[in-house]
Design a protein around this motif. Structure first.
Motif, PDB file in Angstrom:
ATOM      1  N   PHE A 196      49.010  45.118  40.294  1.00 55.67           N
ATOM      2  CA  PHE A 196      47.643  45.618  40.387  1.00 55.67           C
ATOM      3  C   PHE A 196      47.675  47.131  40.462  1.00 55.67           C
ATOM      4  O   PHE A 196      48.484  47.700  41.200  1.00 55.67           O
ATOM      5  N   ALA A 197      46.777  47.775  39.728  1.00 53.78           N
ATOM      6  CA  ALA A 197      46.576  49.219  39.859  1.00 53.78           C
ATOM      7  C   ALA A 197      45.395  49.436  40.794  1.00 53.78           C
ATOM      8  O   ALA A 197      44.290  48.962  40.530  1.00 53.78           O
ATOM      9  N   ILE A 198      45.642  50.127  41.895  1.00 50.77           N
ATOM     10  CA  ILE A 198      44.559  50.387  42.840  1.00 50.77           C
ATOM     11  C   ILE A 198      44.447  51.888  43.092  1.00 50.77           C
ATOM     12  O   ILE A 198      45.383  52.659  42.842  1.00 50.77           O
ATOM     13  N   TYR A 199      43.284  52.301  43.603  1.00 48.99           N
ATOM     14  CA  TYR A 199      42.992  53.699  43.901  1.00 48.99           C
ATOM     15  C   TYR A 199      42.421  53.766  45.312  1.00 48.99           C
ATOM     16  O   TYR A 199      41.333  53.260  45.571  1.00 48.99           O
ATOM     17  N   LEU A 200      43.158  54.394  46.203  1.00 44.76           N
ATOM     18  CA  LEU A 200      42.753  54.426  47.604  1.00 44.76           C
ATOM     19  C   LEU A 200      41.708  55.497  47.899  1.00 44.76           C
ATOM     20  O   LEU A 200      41.088  55.477  48.959  1.00 44.76           O
ATOM     21  N   ASP A 201      41.506  56.420  46.978  1.00 43.97           N
ATOM     22  CA  ASP A 201      40.588  57.540  47.237  1.00 43.97           C
ATOM     23  C   ASP A 201      39.591  57.672  46.095  1.00 43.97           C
ATOM     24  O   ASP A 201      39.403  58.745  45.536  1.00 43.97           O
TER      25      ASP A 201
ATOM     26  N   VAL B 237      38.716  49.649  46.026  1.00 45.34           N
ATOM     27  CA  VAL B 237      40.027  50.119  45.569  1.00 45.34           C
ATOM     28  C   VAL B 237      40.431  49.523  44.234  1.00 45.34           C
ATOM     29  O   VAL B 237      41.358  50.013  43.592  1.00 45.34           O
ATOM     30  N   GLY B 238      39.765  48.437  43.799  1.00 48.76           N
ATOM     31  CA  GLY B 238      40.084  47.863  42.502  1.00 48.76           C
ATOM     32  C   GLY B 238      40.454  46.395  42.533  1.00 48.76           C
ATOM     33  O   GLY B 238      40.609  45.778  41.479  1.00 48.76           O
ATOM     34  N   VAL B 239      40.606  45.821  43.711  1.00 48.77           N
ATOM     35  CA  VAL B 239      40.938  44.396  43.814  1.00 48.77           C
ATOM     36  C   VAL B 239      40.439  43.862  45.154  1.00 48.77           C
ATOM     37  O   VAL B 239      40.453  44.569  46.159  1.00 48.77           O
ATOM     38  N   PHE B 240      39.971  42.609  45.132  1.00 48.03           N
ATOM     39  CA  PHE B 240      39.552  41.942  46.361  1.00 48.03           C
ATOM     40  C   PHE B 240      40.679  41.023  46.819  1.00 48.03           C
ATOM     41  O   PHE B 240      40.997  40.027  46.167  1.00 48.03           O
ATOM     42  N   LEU B 241      41.280  41.346  47.939  1.00 47.48           N
ATOM     43  CA  LEU B 241      42.472  40.652  48.405  1.00 47.48           C
ATOM     44  C   LEU B 241      42.201  39.218  48.858  1.00 47.48           C
ATOM     45  O   LEU B 241      43.132  38.407  48.924  1.00 47.48           O
ATOM     46  N   ASP B 242      40.970  38.895  49.173  1.00 49.34           N
ATOM     47  CA  ASP B 242      40.683  37.557  49.709  1.00 49.34           C
ATOM     48  C   ASP B 242      40.801  36.451  48.663  1.00 49.34           C
ATOM     49  O   ASP B 242      40.826  35.271  49.002  1.00 49.34           O
ATOM     50  N   GLN B 243      40.890  36.810  47.379  1.00 48.14           N
ATOM     51  CA  GLN B 243      40.961  35.804  46.319  1.00 48.14           C
ATOM     52  C   GLN B 243      42.405  35.519  45.871  1.00 48.14           C
ATOM     53  O   GLN B 243      42.626  34.917  44.826  1.00 48.14           O
ATOM     54  N   ARG B 244      43.365  35.912  46.655  1.00 51.46           N
ATOM     55  CA  ARG B 244      44.778  35.805  46.272  1.00 51.46           C
ATOM     56  C   ARG B 244      45.178  34.388  45.866  1.00 51.46           C
ATOM     57  O   ARG B 244      45.774  34.160  44.804  1.00 51.46           O
ATOM     58  N   GLU B 245      44.878  33.415  46.714  1.00 53.07           N
ATOM     59  CA  GLU B 245      45.303  32.039  46.440  1.00 53.07           C
ATOM     60  C   GLU B 245      44.535  31.444  45.257  1.00 53.07           C
ATOM     61  O   GLU B 245      45.064  30.603  44.527  1.00 53.07           O
ATOM     62  N   VAL B 246      43.301  31.882  45.067  1.00 50.06           N
ATOM     63  CA  VAL B 246      42.504  31.407  43.935  1.00 50.06           C
ATOM     64  C   VAL B 246      43.130  31.881  42.628  1.00 50.06           C
ATOM     65  O   VAL B 246      43.291  31.106  41.674  1.00 50.06           O
ATOM     66  N   ARG B 247      43.485  33.157  42.570  1.00 50.89           N
ATOM     67  CA  ARG B 247      44.110  33.702  41.357  1.00 50.89           C
ATOM     68  C   ARG B 247      45.425  32.992  41.046  1.00 50.89           C
ATOM     69  O   ARG B 247      45.714  32.660  39.894  1.00 50.89           O
ATOM     70  N   LYS B 248      46.239  32.788  42.071  1.00 51.27           N
ATOM     71  CA  LYS B 248      47.523  32.111  41.886  1.00 51.27           C
ATOM     72  C   LYS B 248      47.328  30.700  41.349  1.00 51.27           C
ATOM     73  O   LYS B 248      48.065  30.245  40.455  1.00 51.27           O
ATOM     74  N   THR B 249      46.324  29.997  41.859  1.00 51.60           N
ATOM     75  CA  THR B 249      46.056  28.631  41.421  1.00 51.60           C
ATOM     76  C   THR B 249      45.623  28.587  39.964  1.00 51.60           C
ATOM     77  O   THR B 249      46.053  27.709  39.197  1.00 51.60           O
ATOM     78  N   ILE B 250      44.770  29.524  39.558  1.00 50.12           N
ATOM     79  CA  ILE B 250      44.361  29.609  38.150  1.00 50.12           C
ATOM     80  C   ILE B 250      45.595  29.812  37.269  1.00 50.12           C
ATOM     81  O   ILE B 250      45.767  29.130  36.245  1.00 50.12           O
ATOM     82  N   ARG B 251      46.456  30.732  37.653  1.00 49.17           N
ATOM     83  CA  ARG B 251      47.652  31.029  36.861  1.00 49.17           C
ATOM     84  C   ARG B 251      48.604  29.840  36.791  1.00 49.17           C
ATOM     85  O   ARG B 251      49.074  29.461  35.711  1.00 49.17           O
ATOM     86  N   ASP B 252      48.891  29.242  37.935  1.00 49.09           N
ATOM     87  CA  ASP B 252      49.963  28.255  38.025  1.00 49.09           C
ATOM     88  C   ASP B 252      49.559  26.844  37.620  1.00 49.09           C
ATOM     89  O   ASP B 252      50.406  26.049  37.216  1.00 49.09           O
ATOM     90  N   LYS B 253      48.253  26.515  37.689  1.00 49.77           N
ATOM     91  CA  LYS B 253      47.847  25.125  37.477  1.00 49.77           C
ATOM     92  C   LYS B 253      46.891  24.887  36.316  1.00 49.77           C
ATOM     93  O   LYS B 253      46.862  23.779  35.763  1.00 49.77           O
ATOM     94  N   TYR B 254      46.094  25.897  35.952  1.00 49.03           N
ATOM     95  CA  TYR B 254      44.984  25.601  35.055  1.00 49.03           C
ATOM     96  C   TYR B 254      44.934  26.415  33.755  1.00 49.03           C
ATOM     97  O   TYR B 254      44.276  25.999  32.806  1.00 49.03           O
ATOM     98  N   ALA B 255      45.588  27.549  33.673  1.00 50.07           N
ATOM     99  CA  ALA B 255      45.334  28.482  32.579  1.00 50.07           C
ATOM    100  C   ALA B 255      46.060  28.161  31.277  1.00 50.07           C
ATOM    101  O   ALA B 255      45.582  28.511  30.195  1.00 50.07           O
ATOM    102  N   LYS B 256      47.209  27.516  31.344  1.00 51.54           N
ATOM    103  CA  LYS B 256      48.058  27.366  30.164  1.00 51.54           C
ATOM    104  C   LYS B 256      47.327  26.688  29.007  1.00 51.54           C
ATOM    105  O   LYS B 256      46.766  25.604  29.144  1.00 51.54           O
TER     106      LYS B 256
END
Length: 399
Positions: free
Chosen positions: A193-198, A203-222
């Motif tokens: 992820f490219a983020i910008y603290l200032d 900053v460029g990403v919402f950290l609370d969706q971490r497990e959701v993103r992983k699930t999309i990648r690992d189980k559903y996207a192919k």
């Protein structure tokens, strides 16, 4: 030392605070007019003059203050904040050991004992977010407590308040240590992820969706086509592409979403030619998709709780059913809808009712595959379930 104000709790609220409820509301206090200013220490007693809790006065959208201690003689100082931060760090020890994820929440407000404050970690940099003038009054003690507790490359802050409770930008987000590179590249489950603290409130990403993103990648996207609506910087699209999606489409109204999304694809070595990035009102895009008879195998819908554009106003409470009906229409048969909301104003049960209503009105059958709430690092108190704001449901569309 801030002023200490003695206040009396109404009878029906005193028991809640005894049981660990942390949010101080105006309605819970018998005589709120005695509070002079934000940042004041509030000593709460029941109507029989029994001490219940000690907190501070800070106005934000959730209420008028937060409990900090249930010990009458405990001083609200560096030691208190250091103890709370140390406990929070220990709770997240496994995150610090994971070299595949270098961005996570270190301190989650009331879940870690200080409502109105969050602290996020980005590969050695710490970002504090203050949600009220009241908690900001304790900034010196809290910052000193953090510096005494952690090793850091740099420390930043965001102030999410002004007279209207919105973000206050005084160009002083950087506080201590060394400045982060722009962008700062962090990892989440192996992705970049490219983020910008200032660079403004986000900053460029919402950290609370971490497990959701992983699930999309690992189980559903192919092998699937994916539409990412309200796409922000496109990180859902990145995870879909990394999971083998044949093509992604990212739609957001903000003009900066295009270069920000392109950047996220590029730092993950994803072919931009197979990705579509569209700057447009999502609701206008729905109309276009219907007109062109487009459909997608996966549709991700994660709107803000409230948004206003020149054309329309969106409120998750009032408009999510209508939004879902639009999404269902352009989802392929046997396709997947990832429906998400960060609205704290309704429960997961109500959200599932929204889903049921939308499918029923369109006479389309569905099945819930799985659901998500906040991940471990976004710690939530059992006594304050409304703080568990995130609701994500993976829905299989049939027929």
């Amino acid at each position: 030392m801030s002023n200490e104000i003695v206040l009396t709790l109404k009878t029906d609220f005193a028991e809640k605070f005894k049981n660990g409820y942390p949010l101080i509301s105006k309605e819970s206090i018998s005589d709120w007019s005695r509070v002079p200013s934000e940042g004041s220490i509030l000593k709460l007693f029941d109507e029989k003059k029994n001490f219940i809790a000690k907190g501070y006065h800070g106005i934000q959208n959730k209420g008028y203050g937060w409990v900090l201690s249930t010990k009458e003689d405990e001083i609200i100082d560096i030691t208190l904040f250091k103890n709370k931060i140390s406990s929070a760090i220990k709770y997240r020890e496994d995150f610090y050991q994971d070299d595949k994820t270098t961005a996570f929440r270190v301190f989650n407000g009331e879940g870690d004992g200080v409502g109105g404050l969050t602290i996020d970690y980005f590969d050695g940099y710490y970002l504090l977010t203050w949600y009220s003038i009241g908690i900001y009054e304790f900034r010196e003690e809290i910052l000193e407590a953090l510096k005494l507790t952690v090793e850091y490359k740099g420390i930043y802050q965001k102030k999410r308040f002004d007279s209207k409770g919105m973000y206050l930008n005084e160009n002083d987000d950087f506080l201590y240590g060394q400045k982060a590179p722009e962008p700062l590249i962090v990892k989440e489950n192996g992705a970049n992820f490219a983020i910008y603290l200032d660079d403004g409130a986000m900053v460029g990403v919402f950290l609370d969706q971490r497990e959701v993103r992983k699930t999309i990648r690992d189980k559903y996207a192919k092998g699937k086509s994916a539409l990412n609506t309200f796409s922000y910087t496109g990180v859902f699209s990145v995870f879909a592409a990394l999971g083998g999606a044949t093509q992604t489409t990212s739609v957001d109204l903000a003009k900066r979403s295009r270069p920000k999304t392109q950047e996220q694809f590029t730092i993950n070595s994803i072919d931009l030619d197979k990705q579509s990035i569209i700057v447009e009102d999502v609701f206008d895009y729905f109309k276009y998709a219907v007109r062109k008879k487009l459909s997608f195998d996966i549709v991700i819908v994660d709107p803000p709780s409230f948004a206003r554009s020149k054309k329309r106003t969106f409120s998750a409470n009032k408009d999510y059913v209508k939004l879902l009906k639009e999404v269902i229409t352009i989802t392929s048969k046997n396709g997947l809808i990832v429906a998400s909301t960060n609205s704290a104003n309704f429960s997961m049960m109500t959200f599932r009712d929204f889903i049921k209503t939308a499918f029923k009105e369109l006479r389309v059958k569905y099945k819930v595959e799985e659901s998500f709430s906040l991940p471990k690092d976004f710690k939530v108190l059992n006594e304050c379930k409304e703080s568990d704001y995130l609701k994500v449901v993976f829905i299989r569309r049939f027929g």
